[in-house]
Each structure stands twice: as C-alpha cells, then as structure tokens.
Design a protein around this motif. Structure first.
Motif, PDB file in Angstrom:
ATOM      1  N   MET A 355      58.728  17.017  35.022  1.00 31.01           N
ATOM      2  CA  MET A 355      59.437  15.737  34.939  1.00 31.01           C
ATOM      3  C   MET A 355      60.531  15.667  36.009  1.00 31.01           C
ATOM      4  SD  MET A 355      58.193  13.800  32.427  1.00 31.01           S
ATOM      5  CE  MET A 355      59.288  12.908  31.325  1.00 31.01           C
ATOM      6  N   VAL A 356      60.652  14.495  36.644  1.00 29.44           N
ATOM      7  CA  VAL A 356      61.482  14.284  37.834  1.00 29.44           C
ATOM      8  C   VAL A 356      60.960  15.248  38.899  1.00 29.44           C
ATOM      9  CG1 VAL A 356      63.801  14.114  38.816  1.00 29.44           C
ATOM     10  CG2 VAL A 356      63.466  13.678  36.358  1.00 29.44           C
ATOM     11  N   GLN A 357      59.882  14.853  39.552  1.00 29.25           N
ATOM     12  CA  GLN A 357      59.093  15.822  40.312  1.00 29.25           C
ATOM     13  C   GLN A 357      59.571  16.069  41.728  1.00 29.25           C
ATOM     14  OE1 GLN A 357      55.748  12.989  40.104  1.00 29.25           O
ATOM     15  NE2 GLN A 357      55.141  13.853  42.053  1.00 29.25           N
ATOM     16  N   SER A 358      60.373  15.184  42.311  1.00 21.92           N
ATOM     17  CA  SER A 358      60.782  15.398  43.691  1.00 21.92           C
ATOM     18  C   SER A 358      62.298  15.422  43.806  1.00 21.92           C
ATOM     19  CB  SER A 358      60.211  14.306  44.605  1.00 21.92           C
ATOM     20  OG  SER A 358      60.823  13.063  44.347  1.00 21.92           O
ATOM     21  N   LYS A 359      62.768  16.112  44.831  1.00 21.30           N
ATOM     22  CA  LYS A 359      64.204  16.243  45.041  1.00 21.30           C
ATOM     23  C   LYS A 359      64.859  14.887  45.323  1.00 21.30           C
ATOM     24  CE  LYS A 359      65.254  19.685  47.692  1.00 21.30           C
ATOM     25  NZ  LYS A 359      65.614  20.453  48.927  1.00 21.30           N
ATOM     26  N   ILE A 360      64.139  14.023  45.996  1.00 20.15           N
ATOM     27  CA  ILE A 360      64.704  12.705  46.278  1.00 20.15           C
ATOM     28  C   ILE A 360      64.916  11.917  44.990  1.00 20.15           C
ATOM     29  CG2 ILE A 360      62.482  11.566  46.686  1.00 20.15           C
ATOM     30  CD1 ILE A 360      63.774   9.939  48.853  1.00 20.15           C
ATOM     31  N   GLN A 361      64.033  12.103  44.002  1.00 24.30           N
ATOM     32  CA  GLN A 361      64.233  11.444  42.708  1.00 24.30           C
ATOM     33  C   GLN A 361      65.414  12.055  41.965  1.00 24.30           C
ATOM     34  OE1 GLN A 361      60.290  11.994  41.091  1.00 24.30           O
ATOM     35  NE2 GLN A 361      59.488  10.130  42.043  1.00 24.30           N
ATOM     36  N   PHE A 362      65.572  13.374  42.072  1.00 26.93           N
ATOM     37  CA  PHE A 362      66.712  14.061  41.464  1.00 26.93           C
ATOM     38  C   PHE A 362      68.020  13.535  42.057  1.00 26.93           C
ATOM     39  CE2 PHE A 362      69.230  18.205  41.206  1.00 26.93           C
ATOM     40  CZ  PHE A 362      69.495  18.087  39.852  1.00 26.93           C
ATOM     41  N   GLN A 363      68.101  13.415  43.379  1.00 25.37           N
ATOM     42  CA  GLN A 363      69.292  12.879  44.027  1.00 25.37           C
ATOM     43  C   GLN A 363      69.522  11.420  43.650  1.00 25.37           C
ATOM     44  OE1 GLN A 363      71.690  14.330  46.512  1.00 25.37           O
ATOM     45  NE2 GLN A 363      72.632  12.523  45.563  1.00 25.37           N
ATOM     46  N   PHE A 364      68.442  10.670  43.515  1.00 26.05           N
ATOM     47  CA  PHE A 364      68.533   9.256  43.156  1.00 26.05           C
ATOM     48  C   PHE A 364      69.272   9.062  41.836  1.00 26.05           C
ATOM     49  CE2 PHE A 364      66.409   5.608  40.962  1.00 26.05           C
ATOM     50  CZ  PHE A 364      66.860   4.586  41.790  1.00 26.05           C
ATOM     51  N   ILE A 365      69.041   9.950  40.889  1.00 25.24           N
ATOM     52  CA  ILE A 365      69.745   9.850  39.608  1.00 25.24           C
ATOM     53  C   ILE A 365      71.253   9.961  39.813  1.00 25.24           C
ATOM     54  CG2 ILE A 365      70.030  10.900  37.325  1.00 25.24           C
ATOM     55  CD1 ILE A 365      67.125  11.884  37.547  1.00 25.24           C
ATOM     56  N   TYR A 366      71.680  10.902  40.645  1.00 23.45           N
ATOM     57  CA  TYR A 366      73.109  11.024  40.941  1.00 23.45           C
ATOM     58  C   TYR A 366      73.634   9.752  41.611  1.00 23.45           C
ATOM     59  CZ  TYR A 366      73.012  16.078  40.003  1.00 23.45           C
ATOM     60  OH  TYR A 366      72.897  17.303  39.410  1.00 23.45           O
ATOM     61  N   ASP A 367      72.872   9.221  42.564  1.00 24.43           N
ATOM     62  CA  ASP A 367      73.302   8.019  43.275  1.00 24.43           C
ATOM     63  C   ASP A 367      73.527   6.855  42.313  1.00 24.43           C
ATOM     64  OD1 ASP A 367      73.044   9.478  45.572  1.00 24.43           O
ATOM     65  OD2 ASP A 367      71.209   8.505  46.271  1.00 24.43           O
ATOM     66  N   VAL A 368      72.556   6.639  41.423  1.00 20.11           N
ATOM     67  CA  VAL A 368      72.660   5.544  40.466  1.00 20.11           C
ATOM     68  C   VAL A 368      73.851   5.741  39.534  1.00 20.11           C
ATOM     69  CG1 VAL A 368      71.557   4.446  38.472  1.00 20.11           C
ATOM     70  CG2 VAL A 368      70.213   4.946  40.536  1.00 20.11           C
ATOM     71  N   MET A 369      74.043   6.964  39.049  1.00 22.96           N
ATOM     72  CA  MET A 369      75.135   7.203  38.115  1.00 22.96           C
ATOM     73  C   MET A 369      76.498   7.078  38.794  1.00 22.96           C
ATOM     74  SD  MET A 369      73.571   7.332  35.380  1.00 22.96           S
ATOM     75  CE  MET A 369      75.078   7.512  34.417  1.00 22.96           C
ATOM     76  N   ARG A 370      76.573   7.431  40.078  1.00 22.86           N
ATOM     77  CA  ARG A 370      77.824   7.205  40.820  1.00 22.86           C
ATOM     78  C   ARG A 370      78.149   5.714  40.878  1.00 22.86           C
ATOM     79  NH1 ARG A 370      80.547  10.096  44.280  1.00 22.86           N
ATOM     80  NH2 ARG A 370      80.580   8.381  45.765  1.00 22.86           N
ATOM     81  N   ARG A 372      77.069   3.334  38.855  1.00 16.71           N
ATOM     82  CA  ARG A 372      77.401   2.836  37.523  1.00 16.71           C
ATOM     83  C   ARG A 372      78.804   3.284  37.103  1.00 16.71           C
ATOM     84  NH1 ARG A 372      73.766   0.116  34.144  1.00 16.71           N
ATOM     85  NH2 ARG A 372      72.307  -0.907  35.568  1.00 16.71           N
ATOM     86  N   TRP A 373      79.170   4.528  37.401  1.00 16.54           N
ATOM     87  CA  TRP A 373      80.508   5.016  37.077  1.00 16.54           C
ATOM     88  C   TRP A 373      81.555   4.199  37.833  1.00 16.54           C
ATOM     89  CZ3 TRP A 373      82.674   8.809  33.908  1.00 16.54           C
ATOM     90  CH2 TRP A 373      84.029   9.077  34.136  1.00 16.54           C
ATOM     91  N   ILE A 392      83.761  -4.068  42.982  1.00 13.78           N
ATOM     92  CA  ILE A 392      82.409  -3.714  42.571  1.00 13.78           C
ATOM     93  C   ILE A 392      81.449  -4.169  43.654  1.00 13.78           C
ATOM     94  CG2 ILE A 392      80.576  -4.130  40.879  1.00 13.78           C
ATOM     95  CD1 ILE A 392      82.743  -4.472  38.773  1.00 13.78           C
ATOM     96  N   ALA A 393      80.641  -3.241  44.137  1.00 13.40           N
ATOM     97  CA  ALA A 393      79.716  -3.543  45.226  1.00 13.40           C
ATOM     98  C   ALA A 393      78.515  -4.310  44.714  1.00 13.40           C
ATOM     99  CB  ALA A 393      79.267  -2.257  45.902  1.00 13.40           C
ATOM    100  N   ALA A 394      77.945  -5.121  45.589  1.00 10.27           N
ATOM    101  CA  ALA A 394      76.692  -5.796  45.284  1.00 10.27           C
ATOM    102  C   ALA A 394      75.574  -4.762  45.290  1.00 10.27           C
ATOM    103  CB  ALA A 394      76.432  -6.885  46.322  1.00 10.27           C
ATOM    104  N   PRO A 395      74.405  -5.098  44.727  1.00  7.81           N
ATOM    105  CA  PRO A 395      73.294  -4.155  44.768  1.00  7.81           C
ATOM    106  C   PRO A 395      73.013  -3.694  46.189  1.00  7.81           C
ATOM    107  CG  PRO A 395      72.760  -5.993  43.335  1.00  7.81           C
ATOM    108  CD  PRO A 395      74.063  -6.336  44.011  1.00  7.81           C
ATOM    109  N   ALA A 396      72.510  -2.475  46.315  1.00  6.59           N
ATOM    110  CA  ALA A 396      72.283  -1.873  47.623  1.00  6.59           C
ATOM    111  C   ALA A 396      71.499  -2.800  48.529  1.00  6.59           C
ATOM    112  CB  ALA A 396      71.529  -0.557  47.457  1.00  6.59           C
ATOM    113  N   SER A 397      72.019  -3.035  49.718  1.00  5.29           N
ATOM    114  CA  SER A 397      71.378  -3.899  50.694  1.00  5.29           C
ATOM    115  C   SER A 397      71.921  -3.552  52.059  1.00  5.29           C
ATOM    116  CB  SER A 397      71.657  -5.377  50.372  1.00  5.29           C
ATOM    117  OG  SER A 397      73.031  -5.667  50.557  1.00  5.29           O
ATOM    118  N   ASP A 398      71.548  -4.340  53.062  1.00  5.92           N
ATOM    119  CA  ASP A 398      72.016  -4.065  54.415  1.00  5.92           C
ATOM    120  C   ASP A 398      73.504  -4.305  54.566  1.00  5.92           C
ATOM    121  OD1 ASP A 398      69.499  -3.402  55.134  1.00  5.92           O
ATOM    122  OD2 ASP A 398      68.982  -5.379  55.929  1.00  5.92           O
TER     123      ASP A 398
END
Length: 463
Positions: A355-370, A372-373, A392-398
């Motif tokens: 479960m959570v098979q790739s490192k990029i997905q593992f890092q993604f969880i940290y990114d999202v929680m940062r 949200r925090w 509060i930043a807008a959703p990730a974009s350019d």
C-alpha cells in the motif's frame, strides 16, 4: 512460471510514455470504454521509483509540527517502509502448520493467480475478503479489509481495498458488496478503465444513461441463484471534484430486495504518480464526497480501488485518515520523534502488501498534509497570519505562492539517472506513470531512451 505469491520488488520500476495519463480531466478523459473491452491476462505489477518532489519551504513562517517540516530524511523513512515490507515477505513461509499459514502468508497458487490482475499483487491469507459462495466453491477475491481508527475519538474507519475487476470475474465485486456493505454503499474508483491503450479495470458498472442496465452473473457461476440487476438511476459530473458520480440501483433478480450504490470515478490520477493542479484539488474534494455519501463508515466500508488496489488506493485511504486526524486535532501535539504519515502507511501495509507503492505517492501525502495544516493554521490564527504576511493559497497551479510551490518531480534531471528495471522472469504489466521531460535536452534524451528500452522489455515479456 511466476506464482501469485511472488514478492513485490521495491526496486522494480517502469513508466508508460502515455501523455494521456498526465493531463487534467477533459470531456474525453471522463468517458471510459464500455464495449469491446479486451480480456487481460495476469501481468506483473512493476513498482515505480520516480524521483520525489520536495516542498520549497522558503520563508514560510507557519509553525508546522516536526513531521511536516521539510524532511531531509524522506528517503530514510521510505527505505524503512520497504525494508519492513521485505521482512514481511521473508516471513511469508513461516506458519504454525500446513493448515495454519503465518500472518504474512500471501494467497499463493494457480487458483488465486487466475483471479489476480497482477501476479505479484495479492492479499494476505490472514486478511482477505471471503466471497459468500456455496460450500465447495472457491471464495477468493483480490480484496483486503482495511481498518483504521482515529486517535482522539477512536472512530473506526473501514475500507475494502481491491483491484480493478477483470473481464472474467467482474461480477465478484458486486457479490462482495452485497455481502459486505449496507445501503447506500460507496465505491471510489481511482483509475480509468484503459490507460495507454491497456486495460486497467474492466467496466463493471453501467456506463451511461443510454445503456443504463447490466445483468450480474446471469449464468449463475456458483449455482446459488445470485443473479442481480444493475440500473443507472442517475449520472452527473461533479465539476469541483472532477468526478463522475453514478447512482446505481442493485436489485435481486426477483425484485424483492434492492440497494443503492454510489460509484465515484476519478480519472485524473496517473498510475504510479500523483494528481496535479485542478486534479489534485478535485481528488481532495472526492475524499469529502466519499465520506458524505456513506451512511456510517464504522460499519459500512468504502470500496476503494485503482488497478492493482495498492498505490492510488493506499494513498487515498492514508489521506482520508490523516485529514480526519487533522480535523479532530490529533496532529496538534505530535511528539517530535513520531510521524503519523509513516505510521499510517505502516498500518496499511500490515493489512495489504505494498500500500502506497511509490515514493512519489509517499511524498505526496506529506505535501497535501502541509497544505491542509497551513490552511487550518491561517484560518485559526488570522491576526498572526496577517502579521506574517500569510494567506491561504489557491489550489496548486502555475500561480502558486513561492512558499508552497512544488518542484515537479519529473522535471528534475535526477529522473534521467533512474534505473528502469522490470521484475525478472515475469511478464511485465502495463502499469506505470508517464514522465514529464527533464529540464535539459541531454537528460531528456537519455530518459526517453530508457523509457523506450523499458517498453521493449515489456513487449518481450508480455503474455
């Protein structure tokens, strides 16, 4: 011949060169094929080791907890998870007797393999869903019950992680839902039926209002009279969540009993990778929708699947738990030597391998929680945030704020140095995330050459 119990190799990787898998959802990407779907032979799942994006913290003055500060030991944490997974696999054969397999024993053998989409992705014998079939019939489905609990309230969160159904056994997922779920049930589908012209999931649900009906198990496979009808009661697209929302009525053949199923299809998440931009914001909205559609998550598990049921599925479940932990305040006083992200992935892998098979997905969880925090802290401390010049930043974009701007992982020249090895002596699968070009021409050329070699190896090993 490789067997179903073969280990998931943490060093194996492959990417697809499909451009479709990295784009945001368009009208065409929301339409998944319903007819002439080819049958797919059991393949190997190959694990991507794509380079990891990092947060550019800059001068971000938000007081993050220790586990969400820019982590220099993400590789150490990931390696710890992979080593623990290998330890489980080494313990696979250790049981108390021939009829009592060990805790980590996997579902092994031809009977299991024929129902698996990938020969090296299978549940633990001690933690799998058993189909309700007559005695003497094989009750296997590649699905694992997942139980997590919130730390403060002790609320049980139940899920079933499963693979994308196959063409020859797609009725089994409906048999499972009929037994395991109450009405309304919620299915979260995190893959398209086809990616890069290869089947990732058989279209096991009514596709559109023009073809609203499907028969389940009309040939009565297990000779127990389990013949049901599916009817698409409504079909909408939630623009904010970028999700197809289907309301499906599942009724017994004699019409005596009926249940409602919400089928939520999110097509903006590339295999092995993570959703970006509007797709990223949409996926997080999908988490909320999947909760709201469910009656009681403590007794009515959400069905979550991608293609193999471990990468995108595991990431989704981990985020769902962590965001509820954040809402309950359980992340406010986490000791500096504890990491809830690491912990939840460990808990998930204790219940379903990989479960959570790739490192990029593992890092993604940290990114999202940062993110949200950060949003939560700014909303709860507006005066202090204003003094620090934070918003509060807008959703990730350019147009992302520099403090939150993510370095796109596949834009790093590091990508050109990756090893693109396949599982040895196994038919390779089509799974893999497309990669973006490296920033310089030389790295890009090298990466493309490696991808071409990988695809050639895939063609040689394909069944």
């Amino acid at each position: 011949m490789a067997q179903a119990g073969d280990a998931i190799s943490p060093t194996s990787s492959k990417r697809s060169r499909s451009k479709d898998s990295t784009r945001s959802i368009t009208t065409s990407s929301l339409n998944t094929p319903a007819a002439n779907t080819p049958s797919v032979s059991t393949n190997s799942l190959v694990i991507s080791t794509a380079p990891v994006p990092s947060e550019a913290n800059g001068e971000d003055a938000v007081p993050y907890p220790a586990f969400l500060k820019q982590s220099k030991d993400i590789n150490t944490k990931w390696n710890r998870l992979e080593m623990a997974q290998m330890e489980r696999l080494r313990d696979t054969a250790q049981g108390t007797g021939p009829d009592e397999p060990g805790k980590w024993a996997r579902c092994f053998g031809e009977d299991y393999a024929i129902r698996n989409r990938y020969i090296n992705v299978d549940p633990y014998q001690s933690n799998r869903v058993h189909l309700d079939v007559p005695e003497g019939h094989f009750d296997y489905i590649n699905a694992s019950p997942i139980l997590l609990e919130t730390t403060k309230s002790g609320t049980a969160l139940k899920y079933i992680a499963t693979q994308g159904p196959k063409s020859d056994s797609w009725s089994h997922i409906w048999r499972m839902i009929w037994k395991e779920n109450q009405s309304p049930a919620v299915i979260v589908m995190l893959t398209q039926t086809h990616e890069a012209n290869r089947e990732k999931c058989y279209p096991y649900y009514p596709q559109s209002p023009s073809s609203p009906d499907m028969r389940i198990n009309e040939h009565d496979e297990f000779e127990d009279g389990f013949v049901h009808n599916l009817h698409l009661a409504s079909y909408t697209i939630d623009e904010e969540a970028r999700t197809q929302v289907r309301e499906i009525d599942m009724t017994t053949d004699d019409g005596s009993e009926s249940r409602k199923i919400w089928h939520l299809l999110f097509a903006g998440w590339p295999d092995f990778s993570v959703p970006e931009g509007d797709d990223r914001a949409g996926m997080l909205k999908l988490v909320d929708i999947s909760r709201s559609k469910n009656t009681d998550n403590s007794i009515n598990p959400r069905i979550v699947h991608c293609s193999a049921g471990i990468g995108r599925s595991g990431t989704f479940i981990a985020l769902d738990w962590l965001m509820q932990e954040l809402d309950e305040g359980a992340l406010d006083d986490v000791p500096e030597d504890e990491d809830p992200v690491l912990r939840v992935v460990e808990m998930l892998r204790d219940q379903r391998a990989g479960m959570v098979q790739s490192k990029i997905q593992f890092q993604f969880i940290y990114d999202v929680m940062r993110e949200r925090w950060r949003e939560r802290w700014i909303s709860e401390h507006p005066d202090e945030a204003n003094q620090l010049g934070l918003a509060i930043a807008a959703p990730a974009s350019d147009s992302e704020q520099p403090a939150l701007k993510r370095q796109k992982s596949l834009h790093n020249s590091e990508a050109a140095n990756e090893s693109l090895t396949l599982l040895p002596s196994r038919p390779a699968s089509s799974r893999g995330a497309s990669s973006s070009p490296a920033p310089d021409a030389e790295a890009r050329a090298q990466l493309e050459a490696e991808l071409q070699d990988a695809d050639m190896e895939y063609e040689k090993g394909k069944t």
